[in-house]
Write an enzyme that holds these catalytic residues in place. Structure first.
Site, PDB file in Angstrom:
ATOM      1  N   GLY A   1       0.660  -1.166  -0.018  1.00  0.00           N
ATOM      2  CA  GLY A   1      -0.283  -0.206  -0.002  1.00  0.00           C
ATOM      3  C   GLY A   1       0.880   1.115   0.281  1.00  0.00           C
ATOM      4  O   GLY A   1       0.676   1.934  -0.002  1.00  0.00           O
ATOM      5  N   ASP A   2       2.235   1.285   0.065  1.00  0.00           N
ATOM      6  CA  ASP A   2       3.060   1.928   0.045  1.00  0.00           C
ATOM      7  C   ASP A   2       4.082   1.993  -1.029  1.00  0.00           C
ATOM      8  O   ASP A   2       3.913   0.950  -2.021  1.00  0.00           O
ATOM      9  CB  ASP A   2       3.506   3.016   1.334  1.00  0.00           C
ATOM     10  CG  ASP A   2       3.407   4.285   1.832  1.00  0.00           C
ATOM     11  OD1 ASP A   2       3.760   4.756   0.428  1.00  0.00           O
ATOM     12  OD2 ASP A   2       3.192   5.099   2.812  1.00  0.00           O
ATOM     13  N   ASP A   3       5.591   2.911  -1.341  1.00  0.00           N
ATOM     14  CA  ASP A   3       6.378   3.399  -1.649  1.00  0.00           C
ATOM     15  C   ASP A   3       7.274   1.361  -1.428  1.00  0.00           C
ATOM     16  O   ASP A   3       7.151   0.475  -0.128  1.00  0.00           O
ATOM     17  CB  ASP A   3       7.872   4.126  -1.055  1.00  0.00           C
ATOM     18  CG  ASP A   3       7.135   5.481  -0.876  1.00  0.00           C
ATOM     19  OD1 ASP A   3       6.434   5.312  -2.333  1.00  0.00           O
ATOM     20  OD2 ASP A   3       7.789   6.497  -0.651  1.00  0.00           O
TER      21      ASP A   3
ATOM     22  N   SER B   1       1.799  -0.134  -6.596  1.00  0.00           N
ATOM     23  CA  SER B   1       1.284  -0.386  -5.513  1.00  0.00           C
ATOM     24  C   SER B   1       0.437   1.784  -5.637  1.00  0.00           C
ATOM     25  O   SER B   1       0.870   1.946  -6.552  1.00  0.00           O
ATOM     26  CB  SER B   1       2.698   0.793  -5.040  1.00  0.00           C
ATOM     27  OG  SER B   1       2.916   1.705  -4.128  1.00  0.00           O
TER      28      SER B   1
END
Ligand code: NAG
Ligand code: NAG
Ligand code: NAG
Ligand code: NAG
Length: 442
Positions: free
Chosen positions: A246-248, A279
């Site tokens: 859900g992020d980098d 992502s």
């Protein structure tokens, strides 16, 4: 059969940033480190039924490895099964070996989850003031640790933490899945990481770290589930991995504003290769916490799908520090809001004691051989007003957009550098005359 149990220790890889062609790999490995001592979590009362709490078994097994040191170290075998446990510390000279079908699963009971001090380079927990929860697997000052096996799973059961974060009912910063603080000679390979409460793999103040053949998975909407965040660490090699969170996916960091500046430990010699994934945020990121400086990063052969931003280099006023000698090459991007972003106004501050005049230095960023399809906006390169980004070199880039007539393909400010064979053609701030370090283009 025996061969697959050889533990490979990477002691002398050449992590320096290579020029194209002489590809170095973190598989330039010394085959020392066969663990002749083999203990099983079952010998310590471990039960893989998915319900029994195995905290005592893990802590006792690791205590045994720590106290009864064997030449060559000890392998802790985790047989198939689901082993529920509270967080535990790792120790030196150990291999945590997850058999096929082994799952080490974090308890969802956060009431017993130990709190630890914030990292000095952050001054506080990353998301909330004060301390932070210890990582599910935590290493402090250890060396020669291997987490490997037959693609068993380390499952953080993060949804409880994500929901508490969404409801703003957390008092302290969520735990990482795995963190190494002040460690060296670490290998993480052939393991699946799932549903981390927060960042997945966080080496900080550490060196000689290899992460390869891992899979990291968390839902697209899970908050702050960064894949791998090398932080104030050097000689880190990440390769042959799939990360979808859900992020980098990978974010190179080095501390936060005045705390990171004071701590002053850069991240350097970071290699990322043959990584793919998806992502809503960035694929390859540097920042935004870069107050100790980041230099010598090479990312190559990266395949990204359904992204927020393909490549994102981010810092802010108040961060100070530097971002130097970053090379990203051979990137394929399919579906992204933005292909490339280099920005000087991203990220929040730890508190109001940061110095707004601590301006970051961004110099020497080469991005080349990038092919993108369905990219809404090719690039955004926005430097800091009194600290323009220099030697930004873009070569052989083709970012095909979805027709969005009102979005200009590129937006630039406070930046200088060179562009060659970039389509759509970038902003006039990037010249077509080679200059500065961009003159090394051949
Ligand atoms: C370690 O011991 C377990 C049984 O406890 C066995 O299944 C495994 O193959 C052993 N590993 C090595 C490297 O000897
Ligand atoms: C980074 O690599 C260079 C070149 O190999 C080396 O000289 C330097 O010492 C390395 N930096 C660190 C912090 O290990
Ligand atoms: C982890 O190790 C630290 C010392 O480095 C110790 O203070 C702490 O109690 C340990 N935590 C657990 C859960 O074992
Ligand atoms: C484990 O996964 C990696 C990919 O991450 C794969 O290359 C490797 O063959 C797998 N190993 C086993 C034993 O399944």
């Amino acid at each position: 059969m025996r061969l697959r149990f050889f533990t490979l220790l990477c002691l002398c890889c050449c992590w320096f940033v290579s020029s194209e062609g002489e590809t170095v790999s973190c598989s330039n490995i010394v085959s020392s480190g066969f663990r002749s001592d083999n203990i099983s979590i079952a010998d310590f009362g471990g039960v893989g039924d998915g319900r029994t709490l195995n905290t005592k078994a893990f802590r006792e097994a690791i205590y045994r490895i720590q106290r009864l040191t064997r030449v060559g170290g000890t392998l802790l075998y985790v047989p198939p099964g689901v082993y529920l446990t509270e967080p535990f510390n790792l120790t030196s000279h150990m291999t945590l070996y997850l058999a096929a079908g082994a799952v080490i699963m974090a308890t969802q009971d956060s009431s017993n989850w130990p709190l630890i001090a914030p990292l000095p380079s952050y001054g506080r927990g990353r998301e909330l003031p004060g301390g932070r929860y210890m990582s599910f697997m935590h290493g402090v000052g250890v060396q020669d640790v291997v987490i490997t096996g037959e693609n068993g799973t380390i499952d953080g059961q993060g949804d409880l933490w994500w929901n508490k974060w969404r409801q703003r009912s957390l008092q302290f910063t969520r735990p990482n899945l795995v963190e190494f603080v002040n460690c060296r000679d670490i290998i993480i390979s052939n393991v699946i990481f799932k549903n981390s409460p927060f960042w997945n793999i966080h080496p900080v103040y550490s060196s000689n770290i290899v992460v390869r053949f891992v899979t990291i998975l968390a839902p697209r909407d899970s908050p702050n589930t960064d894949g791998i965040d090398p932080d104030s660490s050097s000689n880190v090699c990440i390769e042959d991995s799939y990360i979808s969170t859900g992020d980098d996916l990978v974010a190179v960091k080095s501390g936060w504003d005045e705390y990171g500046i004071a701590y002053g430990l850069p991240s350097s010699n970071i290699t990322i290769r043959r990584v793919s994934g998806s992502s809503p945020f960035a694929g390859i990121a540097v920042g935004s916490e870069t107050s100790g400086g980041v230099e010598n990063v090479l990312a190559e052969h990266i395949n990204l799908y359904k992204m927020g931003i393909g490549i994102h280099i981010k810092t802010n006023s108040g961060r100070g520090g530097f971002i130097k000698n970053i090379t990203v090459s051979h990137v394929y991007i399919e579906e992204a809001r933005k292909g490339i972003r280099i920005s000087g106004d991203v990220g929040d501050h730890p508190d109001d004691k940061f110095d707004p005049n601590a301006l970051p230095l961004v110099k020497g960023v080469t991005i080349k051989n990038v092919w993108g399809v369905k990219v809404l906006q090719a690039g955004l390169i926005q430097g800091v007003k009194n600290s323009p980004f220099t030697d930004i070199c873009l070569y052989d880039i083709n970012l095909r957009g979805v027709t969005e007539p009102r979005t200009p393909p590129w937006k630039c400010s406070d930046v200088s550098g060179f562009a060659h064979q970039v389509s759509p053609w970038p902003c006039s701030e990037l010249s077509s005359n080679q200059q500065g370090s961009c003159a090394n283009y051949s």
